[in-house]
Structures are given as C-alpha cells and as structure tokens.
Design a protein around this motif. Structure first.
Motif, PDB file in Angstrom:
ATOM      1  N   SER A 142       0.769  -1.149  -0.092  1.00  0.00           N
ATOM      2  CA  SER A 142      -0.099   0.067   0.169  1.00  0.00           C
ATOM      3  C   SER A 142       0.771   1.158  -0.012  1.00  0.00           C
ATOM      4  O   SER A 142       0.461   2.249  -0.441  1.00  0.00           O
ATOM      5  N   ALA A 143       1.955   1.178   0.639  1.00  0.00           N
ATOM      6  CA  ALA A 143       2.898   2.190   0.755  1.00  0.00           C
ATOM      7  C   ALA A 143       3.784   2.463  -0.429  1.00  0.00           C
ATOM      8  O   ALA A 143       4.724   3.486  -0.365  1.00  0.00           O
ATOM      9  N   ALA A 144       3.747   1.480  -1.342  1.00  0.00           N
ATOM     10  CA  ALA A 144       4.909   1.472  -2.388  1.00  0.00           C
ATOM     11  C   ALA A 144       4.841   2.932  -3.208  1.00  0.00           C
ATOM     12  O   ALA A 144       3.793   3.205  -3.501  1.00  0.00           O
ATOM     13  N   ASP A 145       6.024   3.407  -3.576  1.00  0.00           N
ATOM     14  CA  ASP A 145       6.321   4.736  -4.092  1.00  0.00           C
ATOM     15  C   ASP A 145       6.456   4.491  -5.778  1.00  0.00           C
ATOM     16  O   ASP A 145       6.430   5.347  -6.407  1.00  0.00           O
ATOM     17  N   SER A 146       6.770   3.148  -5.985  1.00  0.00           N
ATOM     18  CA  SER A 146       6.876   2.990  -7.365  1.00  0.00           C
ATOM     19  C   SER A 146       6.404   1.800  -8.020  1.00  0.00           C
ATOM     20  O   SER A 146       5.996   0.798  -7.342  1.00  0.00           O
ATOM     21  N   GLN A 147       6.192   1.442  -9.140  1.00  0.00           N
ATOM     22  CA  GLN A 147       5.935   0.066  -9.790  1.00  0.00           C
ATOM     23  C   GLN A 147       6.803  -0.984  -9.130  1.00  0.00           C
ATOM     24  O   GLN A 147       6.426  -2.240  -9.087  1.00  0.00           O
ATOM     25  N   GLU A 148       7.984  -0.596  -9.552  1.00  0.00           N
ATOM     26  CA  GLU A 148       9.128  -1.514  -9.213  1.00  0.00           C
ATOM     27  C   GLU A 148       9.154  -2.029  -7.578  1.00  0.00           C
ATOM     28  O   GLU A 148       9.156  -3.090  -7.483  1.00  0.00           O
ATOM     29  N   GLU A 149       8.987  -1.066  -6.639  1.00  0.00           N
ATOM     30  CA  GLU A 149       8.787  -1.392  -5.310  1.00  0.00           C
ATOM     31  C   GLU A 149       7.439  -2.246  -5.160  1.00  0.00           C
ATOM     32  O   GLU A 149       7.569  -3.109  -4.510  1.00  0.00           O
ATOM     33  N   PHE A 150       6.448  -1.839  -5.833  1.00  0.00           N
ATOM     34  CA  PHE A 150       4.893  -2.600  -5.526  1.00  0.00           C
ATOM     35  C   PHE A 150       5.425  -3.965  -6.283  1.00  0.00           C
ATOM     36  O   PHE A 150       4.971  -5.023  -5.547  1.00  0.00           O
TER      37      PHE A 150
END
Length: 173
Positions: free
Chosen positions: A96-104
């Motif tokens: 939910s807190a991911a700042d980027s697609q890569e992090e998600f």
C-alpha cells in the motif's frame, strides 16, 4: 504496521539483531508474535534492499524466493499461522505504501513467496523437510492419524531404508 518504538528493549534487540539466531521464550500474550513479525520484516527489508536491479524479471524472481530462505519455528500451529498472517499484513502495508511500480512488484513477489515460507512448528518443519527431501525411498512420507506419529503428520515406514544408524565411534565426517 508494527511500531518498533513501542517494543520493549528485549523485543527490539530480538527484532533487530540479524547477525545471529534468536530464541524467544515467554508466556502467552507477551508479544512473541509481534517480535517475530518485526524480526521477519527486518530480514525481508534487508534482503529486498540488497536485491540487484539487473532486470525487473530477475528482481521479481529473487524477491519471491526470499521468504523460503528464512527459517522460523514456533511451538504451536496456531502461533505459526498467526505469524504468517501477521507477516502477510505487514507485507500488504508495504504494498500500500509503495512509491513505484518496481517497489510494488517487488513486495508483491515477496507476498507470493510467503506461501512457500519456512514458518512451521518443529514437527511441521520436520514433515516438510522429509516430504521435500526424503532420501532412499520412492514413497513420499504420508500422514496416518491412526498412529502415534500421525498426530505429528508423518510415518517412518517408507523412510527406514533411507537412514543408517551409526554406532558410537563409527560416524565419519
């Protein structure tokens, strides 16, 4: 999310000391699951941060494998189930807190890998290891609840030929 500032000093030490194994012994309701969840997440975050970024596909594959590289044992099946659920909730918070697609994508892969995590009771871990790595037999260990070992989820009938007992002084390195 677990607020590590609200952990007691012993819990913080157990959660953040990652250079050695930790054993938690405490009574019911003392925060063992919270402490183990915080520790597990520390390990996941450390491993995720260390992932190479060669390609997105390689990163996702490596992230999905992380939970299977962490061994956590509990005394009861309920504690193991509670720990898996608590870690899953923490991972969902990271998603939910991911700042980027890569992090998600990375945390999504970690979440997918949690299904293969080694979070078990001791007898559950033994059963899994015997099932995955049975030596000297063509049969997979089975569950027979009619035998005393059945309550631990295993029988030894098919494994007998895969093990040799060494007498004292006969064992070799």
């Amino acid at each position: 999310m677990i607020d590590e500032d609200h952990l007691e000093s012993e819990q913080q030490t157990a959660a953040t000391t990652l250079d050695r194994n930790v054993s938690l012994r405490a009574g019911a309701g003392t925060g063992k699951t919270t402490t183990l969840t915080a520790r597990y997440m520390q390990i996941l975050e450390q491993r995720v941060a260390a992932l190479s970024t060669d390609t997105a596909a390689e990163r996702v594959t490596a992230a999905e494998a992380i939970p299977e590289q962490i061994l956590t044992t509990t005394f009861t099946e309920r504690a193991a189930d509670d720990l898996v659920e608590s870690v899953r909730e923490e991972i969902l918070d990271r998603l939910s807190a991911a700042d980027s697609q890569e992090e998600f994508r990375t945390w999504r892969a970690v979440a997918d890998g949690l299904d293969d995590a080694y979070i078990h009771t001791l007898h559950g871990l033994c059963h899994r290891l015997l099932t995955e790595h049975a030596v000297g037999t063509t049969n997979t260990p089975t569950v027979d609840t009619a035998t005393p070992l059945g309550r631990y989820g295993m029988t030894y009938d098919a494994l007998e030929i895969g093990f040799e007992v060494a007498e004292e002084g006969e064992a070799t390195a």
